[in-house]
Each structure stands twice: as structure tokens, then as C-alpha cells.
Design an enzyme around this catalytic site. Sequence first.
Site, PDB file in Angstrom:
ATOM      1  N   LYS A   1      45.440 -35.998  37.391  1.00  0.00           N
ATOM      2  CA  LYS A   1      44.795 -36.260  38.589  1.00  0.00           C
ATOM      3  C   LYS A   1      43.497 -37.101  38.365  1.00  0.00           C
ATOM      4  O   LYS A   1      43.278 -38.302  38.574  1.00  0.00           O
ATOM      5  CB  LYS A   1      44.598 -35.250  39.331  1.00  0.00           C
ATOM      6  CG  LYS A   1      43.594 -35.525  40.545  1.00  0.00           C
ATOM      7  CD  LYS A   1      44.370 -36.623  41.541  1.00  0.00           C
ATOM      8  CE  LYS A   1      43.456 -36.780  42.854  1.00  0.00           C
ATOM      9  NZ  LYS A   1      44.060 -37.896  43.904  1.00  0.00           N
TER      10      LYS A   1
ATOM     11  N   LEU B   1      47.510 -39.599  46.956  1.00  0.00           N
ATOM     12  CA  LEU B   1      47.845 -40.256  48.267  1.00  0.00           C
ATOM     13  C   LEU B   1      47.037 -41.234  48.315  1.00  0.00           C
ATOM     14  O   LEU B   1      45.628 -41.178  48.193  1.00  0.00           O
ATOM     15  CB  LEU B   1      47.800 -39.215  49.438  1.00  0.00           C
ATOM     16  CG  LEU B   1      48.673 -37.976  49.360  1.00  0.00           C
ATOM     17  CD1 LEU B   1      48.317 -37.182  50.578  1.00  0.00           C
ATOM     18  CD2 LEU B   1      50.348 -38.396  49.387  1.00  0.00           C
ATOM     19  N   LYS B   2      47.449 -42.590  48.789  1.00  0.00           N
ATOM     20  CA  LYS B   2      46.523 -43.428  49.062  1.00  0.00           C
ATOM     21  C   LYS B   2      46.227 -43.650  50.570  1.00  0.00           C
ATOM     22  O   LYS B   2      46.983 -43.591  51.374  1.00  0.00           O
ATOM     23  CB  LYS B   2      46.941 -44.915  48.804  1.00  0.00           C
ATOM     24  CG  LYS B   2      47.588 -45.077  46.998  1.00  0.00           C
ATOM     25  CD  LYS B   2      47.812 -46.645  47.006  1.00  0.00           C
ATOM     26  CE  LYS B   2      49.256 -46.962  47.647  1.00  0.00           C
ATOM     27  NZ  LYS B   2      50.340 -46.131  47.303  1.00  0.00           N
TER      28      LYS B   2
ATOM     29  N   CYS C   1      37.960 -40.184  46.533  1.00  0.00           N
ATOM     30  CA  CYS C   1      38.343 -39.886  45.599  1.00  0.00           C
ATOM     31  C   CYS C   1      37.797 -40.581  44.104  1.00  0.00           C
ATOM     32  O   CYS C   1      37.283 -40.083  43.343  1.00  0.00           O
ATOM     33  CB  CYS C   1      40.019 -40.178  45.349  1.00  0.00           C
ATOM     34  SG  CYS C   1      40.817 -39.260  46.593  1.00  0.00           S
TER      35      CYS C   1
ATOM     36  N   GLY D   1      35.216 -47.449  46.756  1.00  0.00           N
ATOM     37  CA  GLY D   1      34.582 -46.279  47.428  1.00  0.00           C
ATOM     38  C   GLY D   1      35.698 -45.149  47.934  1.00  0.00           C
ATOM     39  O   GLY D   1      36.564 -45.064  47.215  1.00  0.00           O
TER      40      GLY D   1
ATOM     41  N   THR E   1      41.686 -31.372  44.264  1.00  0.00           N
ATOM     42  CA  THR E   1      41.328 -31.937  43.141  1.00  0.00           C
ATOM     43  C   THR E   1      40.165 -31.236  42.468  1.00  0.00           C
ATOM     44  O   THR E   1      39.266 -31.135  42.785  1.00  0.00           O
ATOM     45  CB  THR E   1      40.797 -33.555  43.328  1.00  0.00           C
ATOM     46  OG1 THR E   1      42.034 -34.253  44.020  1.00  0.00           O
ATOM     47  CG2 THR E   1      40.195 -34.004  42.009  1.00  0.00           C
TER      48      THR E   1
ATOM     49  N   GLY F   1      36.216 -57.711  43.951  1.00  0.00           N
ATOM     50  CA  GLY F   1      35.620 -57.291  45.198  1.00  0.00           C
ATOM     51  C   GLY F   1      34.309 -56.831  45.047  1.00  0.00           C
ATOM     52  O   GLY F   1      33.506 -57.189  44.462  1.00  0.00           O
TER      53      GLY F   1
END
Length: 441
Positions: free
Chosen positions: A210, A156-157, A266, A263, A121, A259
Amino acid sequence: MKIIVVGTGYVGLVTGACLSDVGAEVVCIDIDQQKIRNLQAGILPIYEPGLEEIVHRNAQKGRLSFGTDIASGIREADAIFIAVGTPEGEDGSADLKYVIAVAEQIGEHLEDYAVIVTKSTVPVGSSVKVKEAISASMARHGRQVPFDVASNPEFLKEGAAINDFMSPDRIVIGVESDRAAKVMEQIYKPFLLNGFRIIFMDIPSAEMTKYAANAMLATRISFMNDIANLCEILGADINQVRSGIGSDPRIGNKFLYAGIGYGGSCFPKDVKALMRTGEQHGHPLKMLEIVEEINEKQKLVLFRKLCRILGTDLTGKRIAVWGLSFKPQTDDMREAPSIETIHALVRAGAEVRAYDPVAMKEAGRHIDQPVTYTEDEYTALEDADALMLLTEWREFRLPDWERVKALMRRPLILDGRNIYNAKELEAQGFVYQCIGVGNQG
């Protein structure tokens, strides 16, 4: 097809493993010799569901190998993916020193045409710097070899990276030439058989895509957390609000869960980097400043709830913590809300006993306060004055509440992910607090 992936962190290892799994010959390079020795022995540096199996399978078949010398594999490579880290600098910008160092090595050793792909990135304009570094390195060594650069940001997770790579909803690629586009299309063709599409664009737009994507998702999270905190004041229920607005197709139902903040590797870093890019070009991104401010405050929302019940002096209080990683299905502790929460608990005098299915070893590297890590979730509850749920691992969803109550000194549950039913717990004698629900006792 022969591919080099430089960097064996999260992105590099997933990329190399998945490309080898569809038949490419992949060499993953890293300067960390111990990491490479471990990978050669089948020991992975990260936890990601399904990754270990793919690495072992393709290593055994000879399609995936690991090394420390970029020169040995670069000669026959069709593409070289740069997937090294871009750590956050002191001013919040992405530090490109590792990316540029790889580019210089490529310029020194490249012997035939290849596409140099930035998978890391990187801020807008970084591919220009990569191209300049390669060309300058070639000039210093008296060489001239044709090459192209491309930008191929990852989406990507963590916890679902294998599926995201193998079945992508989109593949974004920035290129400058038809030749580079053809190489990239060949690389990703095996992943397009079910109709998934490549979106070709110019390189600056790919680099911006991105950052814009992660900033948008971070914005949705902070927006919902801000609304959740207002719901508590007004007596509304953020869960019902989420259902109401998520049914609007213009909004959708993704990333609308309240929540304790976001964090990971990314969102925090990319939001800061995009803010810094805006500042450098005279266009401060005021919205993202607020997004980050809300998120930092939200990380301690559960701690503040606890203090309202038990008081600000927690000396002599034992607090059980379930979940440490920033999200389920990963051991990633980077910027995890649990870090700030546990530090605040210990500073207030509490004794912390914590359990996480996979992240406890990694947590020890990030939490510099005394914490007792237990062998299971129930051991953490012994004589606890409160249970704080910080990460919604599946195994925490349906605990034995009778056992939980019997183990605890005080039946107090603070749910940072809104996974439990308030009425059910209150009927069993628990005091229950969650995020964004008004009129809590």
C-alpha cells in the site's frame, strides 16, 4: 455472509456499501453517534459519485445497517474490517491509537472465529500489534477465542471509488493461514467473476504494498512537476514531453500530468509515514524526502506566476479561483493545493472569490482566511484581475470565454492543470499561463 466494518469514513463506508451490494449482510460501526444517526436517515458524511445510491438501496433491503455498538454485531461476524482513521502523528508516522482501540474491543467481545482485517492504511508491523492487542484484551477478560488477522489495503481513487471496488485491477491480501485465505476469498469472490485477481502474500508485504504504491505515484507526480519547471526555463513543452515518454511501455502514460502538486488523504500522509518508517529502522528514504519537498514547493507555483505579473503586493486585486478540492469528483480538502494558494493570496493582500461544485462547505473548515464563496463560476469572475484554475472539474473545461472576458477586470488566466489551449485563449485577447510550457508571455 456477515461482515462488520468499523469506521464509516471514506474507506469504511465504501467498503461496507459495496460488500452489501453483492449480497453480504454488513453492519457499519462508528463511535460518532451523530454520523450514525445521519447514516440511518440516509445522510452521507462524504461526497462520492454513486455511493449514496448504493447505501440507500442496500439499507432499504436490510443488507446494510449502521450502529455504534460493536458488541451487538460481532457475535455472528465472519469477518471484521478495521477501517478507522490513522492520522498523521507529530513525527509524520501513522497514529494507530484508533486501530488498537478497535482491536481491544474485538478481543473483549469476540465469541467465535472470525478474520480481523486491517483495511486502514497502517505501517508494516501493525497487524502484529493488532493481533497482540486482541489477545491481550481476551486475556484480561478471561477468554480465549480463535481468530486470524489479515491485511487488505485499499486502492480506491476518490471520485472513482465505487468502480475501483466493484471492478478492481487487483485485490491484495496478506494472511497467515489457509483458513483466513478461504474466508477472504469467499468475501471477494463476487468481484472476481470478470477475471480480476486476488494476490495473496504475507502480511508485512501487503502492508508495504500500500505504502509503496502511493509513494511511487507521488514520485511520478513530483518528477513530472520538477521536469515541467525545467521545461519553462529551457523553452520546452511538458505536454509534448509527456506524450513522448508516456508512449514508452516501460513508463506508461498514467500520473504524468504536470500541475500544482498532489494532495488528499493518502499521498501526503502515506509518503510521510513511509519516510518515518525508514528513519525508525535506520534506512532514510532520501528519494521520498525530495518528492515531498518538490510537492510542497509546487503548491505555490501558480501564486508565484501571478506575482511575476501583478507584483508581490496584491492589495486591491481581486482573484477568482475555480476549484478547491484536491481533485475533481470529491469534496475532500485534505492537503489540497488550493489551501496554500489561497492563504498566500490573502497574505499578499488579495481579495479571493472562489467557486467549487461540491467542496465549498468543506473548504470553510480548512481555509482560515476571508474568502467569498460564490454561487457559480461566473459570479466569481466579476471584476477579477485574474482567474486561477486549481481543480479540473468537467464543468470548467469549456466555459463561455466571451462572458469570462466581459466579466473580468483583466483577462489573465492561470491554469494550474493545463486543461486550456494557449493559442485559442491568446487569440481571444487573454494572457494565459500554465504549467511547464516555456516561452510564455
